[in-house]
Design an enzyme around this catalytic site. Structure first.
Site, short mmCIF file in Angstrom:
data_model
loop_
_atom_site.label_atom_id
_atom_site.label_comp_id
_atom_site.label_asym_id
_atom_site.label_seq_id
_atom_site.Cartn_x
_atom_site.Cartn_y
_atom_site.Cartn_z
N TYR A 160 62.62 -10.62 60.77
CA TYR A 160 62.59 -9.91 59.55
C TYR A 160 62.41 -8.36 59.81
CZ TYR A 160 60.88 -7.34 55.63
OH TYR A 160 60.76 -6.63 54.26
N ASP A 167 56.88 -1.15 55.96
CA ASP A 167 55.89 -0.58 57.00
C ASP A 167 56.03 -1.24 58.23
OD1 ASP A 167 54.68 -3.04 55.71
OD2 ASP A 167 52.82 -2.04 55.52
P1 NAD Z 1 63.05 -10.57 47.12
O1 NAD Z 1 63.30 -11.65 48.32
O2 NAD Z 1 62.31 -10.93 45.85
O3 NAD Z 1 64.61 -10.13 46.58
C1 NAD Z 1 65.54 -9.87 47.24
C2 NAD Z 1 66.85 -9.95 46.26
O4 NAD Z 1 67.84 -9.62 47.04
C3 NAD Z 1 67.20 -11.27 45.58
O5 NAD Z 1 67.54 -11.03 44.24
C4 NAD Z 1 68.25 -11.87 46.14
O6 NAD Z 1 69.16 -12.73 45.48
C5 NAD Z 1 69.05 -10.49 46.85
N1 NAD Z 1 70.02 -10.60 48.01
C6 NAD Z 1 69.75 -11.22 49.13
N2 NAD Z 1 70.99 -11.20 49.74
C7 NAD Z 1 71.82 -10.55 49.08
C8 NAD Z 1 73.05 -10.01 49.40
N3 NAD Z 1 73.80 -10.35 50.64
N4 NAD Z 1 73.59 -9.58 48.22
C9 NAD Z 1 73.33 -8.80 47.26
N5 NAD Z 1 72.02 -9.46 46.89
C10 NAD Z 1 71.19 -10.16 48.27
O7 NAD Z 1 62.60 -9.14 47.98
P2 NAD Z 1 61.77 -7.98 47.40
O8 NAD Z 1 60.17 -8.44 47.67
O9 NAD Z 1 61.89 -7.67 46.04
O10 NAD Z 1 62.02 -6.82 48.42
C11 NAD Z 1 62.93 -5.87 47.86
C12 NAD Z 1 63.21 -4.72 49.18
O11 NAD Z 1 61.86 -4.37 49.29
C13 NAD Z 1 63.72 -5.50 50.61
O12 NAD Z 1 64.52 -4.62 51.16
C14 NAD Z 1 62.50 -5.51 51.26
O13 NAD Z 1 62.74 -5.54 52.66
C15 NAD Z 1 61.66 -4.49 50.87
N6 NAD Z 1 60.28 -4.43 50.64
C16 NAD Z 1 59.35 -5.50 50.17
C17 NAD Z 1 58.09 -5.54 50.25
C18 NAD Z 1 57.24 -6.54 49.64
O14 NAD Z 1 55.92 -6.60 49.67
N7 NAD Z 1 57.91 -7.36 48.71
C19 NAD Z 1 57.36 -4.53 50.88
C20 NAD Z 1 58.06 -3.62 51.76
C21 NAD Z 1 59.54 -3.70 51.69
O1 TDX Z 2 50.52 -18.80 52.75
C1 TDX Z 2 50.32 -17.77 53.25
N1 TDX Z 2 49.06 -17.73 53.90
C2 TDX Z 2 48.89 -16.45 54.45
O2 TDX Z 2 47.81 -16.34 55.13
C3 TDX Z 2 51.04 -16.78 53.30
C4 TDX Z 2 52.56 -16.80 52.44
C5 TDX Z 2 50.87 -15.67 53.81
N2 TDX Z 2 49.59 -15.39 54.59
C6 TDX Z 2 49.20 -14.26 55.29
C7 TDX Z 2 50.22 -13.67 55.96
C8 TDX Z 2 49.98 -12.07 55.94
O3 TDX Z 2 49.16 -11.64 56.97
O4 TDX Z 2 49.17 -13.36 54.20
C9 TDX Z 2 49.63 -11.90 54.26
C10 TDX Z 2 50.69 -11.57 53.66
O5 TDX Z 2 51.82 -12.49 53.79
P1 TDX Z 2 53.43 -12.39 53.15
O6 TDX Z 2 53.11 -12.47 51.72
O7 TDX Z 2 54.30 -13.47 53.49
O8 TDX Z 2 53.80 -10.93 53.37
P2 TDX Z 2 53.94 -10.18 54.73
O9 TDX Z 2 54.29 -11.07 55.88
O10 TDX Z 2 52.85 -9.23 55.19
O11 TDX Z 2 55.24 -9.17 54.28
C11 TDX Z 2 55.46 -8.85 53.12
O12 TDX Z 2 55.19 -7.30 53.28
C12 TDX Z 2 56.18 -6.57 53.97
C13 TDX Z 2 56.99 -9.00 52.29
O13 TDX Z 2 57.00 -10.28 52.51
C14 TDX Z 2 57.75 -8.20 53.15
O14 TDX Z 2 59.22 -8.30 52.48
C15 TDX Z 2 57.58 -6.49 53.17
O15 TDX Z 2 58.28 -6.03 54.05
#
Ligand code: NAD
Ligand code: TDX
Length: 366
Positions: free
Chosen positions: A159, A134
């Site tokens: 990012y 998002d």
């Molecule tokens: P994460 O960082 O936990 O995992 C990412 C994975 O990708 C890891 O296992 C890493 O080793 C692998 N990776 C990184 N570079 C690579 C490469 N060049 N080739 C192959 N593998 C590689 O991330 P996540 O939180 O699991 O997010 C997964 C996907 O979801 C991402 O595309 C992220 O943008 C998207 N996303 C995450 C969130 C969230 O809240 N975590 C929200 C919205 C979208």
């Molecule tokens: O130590 C902290 N203190 C704090 O206040 C951290 C790590 C985060 N924050 C705040 C920043 C954001 O407002 O909390 C909120 C959530 O932060 P993150 O967990 O870093 O997530 P965010 O930046 O919202 O992004 C996440 O959601 C969208 C994921 O990391 C992304 O991969 C995804 O695309």
């Protein structure tokens, strides 16, 4: 029956997805391709090792020869693309890896899929599902309507800009070449295997270790929280029933200010420890074990540069078209997540190694 390539399957959401998919579709086969960066952990998939419907390949999505060989050899018909650099704070300190993995890597996958599936004619029916965020839509004011699939892109961090670029490439490969793609843009996930650099797992492990809970700025930034299994169900709905060429937003429908979220975790910790004296012996450094309030660990720290104020997802499209609804409430999801971290201390202690500690020092030194 499908043969799936799951990129980034050793990361947080990818690993949850692989477990979920093989529970729901045991006749399918999943090949995970993961570069095992600091965020990737093969142990997240340990329970599947040795199963005939699962294989793990260590490698990068930027390696075209490897991706093409996997598509051909394994007769893969579906790519579910999670692999990415995913942490906003890291993208502020060092954007280069985000451009390489999120943009160049996604483009490499698209070119390989087009070459093997379409130009070589190997897989006329195929699907490339791209997992996005998002954050590509930018930041909302307090009274703005939630993001829909037609909200204009306005990414604010390196990012989210790199994810936005990858979304555009996926869209272009459908419109220009006819690659059968879908994209989902989801809100903040949480749950098991979440790397403890992100808000929720960092707060939980710091509560358990009796360390400061760093809240950025005034703590009133809002996120829309999605329990990771609900996200996996949403991707499943899109893969099985979604329209090719379409984008679907997936949200939890739960907007919460960071400070309220952190206070909820502190309350859950205090209540859980009060009910279970064994936990006090296992985590003697936590304030909850000492009968004190975990919330006294909260510390307001310097804000994240360019910190987006509010995200909220409008789920109308996926609800109306695919009958999808998130089912896990924030309270239930936070309790399940807290319990998982309490019961898996070996997991989070092992991922918080030396390189991780130096990152924390760099990020929180200001
Ligand atoms: P994460 O960082 O936990 O995992 C990412 C994975 O990708 C890891 O296992 C890493 O080793 C692998 N990776 C990184 N570079 C690579 C490469 N060049 N080739 C192959 N593998 C590689 O991330 P996540 O939180 O699991 O997010 C997964 C996907 O979801 C991402 O595309 C992220 O943008 C998207 N996303 C995450 C969130 C969230 O809240 N975590 C929200 C919205 C979208
Ligand atoms: O130590 C902290 N203190 C704090 O206040 C951290 C790590 C985060 N924050 C705040 C920043 C954001 O407002 O909390 C909120 C959530 O932060 P993150 O967990 O870093 O997530 P965010 O930046 O919202 O992004 C996440 O959601 C969208 C994921 O990391 C992304 O991969 C995804 O695309």
């Amino acid at each position: 029956m499908s043969n799936l390539l799951v990129t980034g399957g050793a990361g947080f959401i990818g690993a949850n997805f692989v477990h979920y998919w093989l529970r729901q579709h045991p006749a399918d086969r999943v090949v995970v391709l993961d570069a095992l960066t600091y965020a990737g952990n093969r142990a997240n998939l340990a329970a599947l090792e040795g199963q005939s419907n699962f294989a793990f390949v260590t490698g990068s999505i930027t390696d075209a020869a490897l991706v093409e060989e996997l598509l051909r050899r394994e007769r893969l018909d579906t790519i579910v693309h999670f692999a990415a650099e995913s942490h906003v704070d890291r993208s502020i300190h060092g954007p280069d890896a985000f451009i390489q993995t999120n943009i160049v890597g996604t483009h490499t996958l698209l070119t390989c899929a087009r070459k093997v599936w379409m130009l070589e004619g190997a897989m006329p029916q195929h699907r490339f599902h791209h997992v996005s965020t998002d954050e590509v839509y930018g930041s909302l004011g307090p009274h703005d309507p939630a993001f829909t699939e037609s909200t204009a892109y306005a990414p604010n961090s390196p990012y989210s800009a790199s994810k936005a670029a990858s979304d555009h490439l996926v869209r272009a490969y459908h419109h220009t070449y006819g690659l059968q793609v879908t994209t989902s843009n989801c809100s903040n996930n949480y749950g098991p295997f979440h790397f403890p650099e992100k808000l929720i797992p960092l707060m939980i492990v710091n509560i358990l270790r009796g360390q400061a809970l760093p809240v950025y700025g005034d703590g009133r930034n809002i996120r829309d929280w999605l329990y990771v299994t609900d996200h996996c169900r949403g991707i499943e709905a899109i893969l099985t029933r979604g329209r090719v060429g379409h984008v679907y937003n997936i949200g939890g429908g739960v907007e919460c200010e960071n400070i309220l979220l952190v206070r909820s975790l502190c309350r859950i910790a205090d209540e859980t420890f009060a009910r279970d004296p064994d936990l006090c012996a296992r985590y003697p450094q936590s304030l909850a074990a000492q009968g004190k309030s975990s919330a006294s660990l909260i510390q307001y720290v310097t804000d994240r540069p360019g910190h987006d104020r509010r995200y909220a997802i409008d789920c109308q499209k996926i609800r109306a078209e695919l009958g999808y609804e998130a089912t896990v409430t924030l309270e239930a999801g936070l309790r399940m997540t807290f319990d998982w971290y309490v019961n898996n201390s070996a997991w989070w202690q092992s991922v918080m190694d030396g390189s991780y500690r130096s990152w924390i020092k760099q990020n929180y030194s200001a």
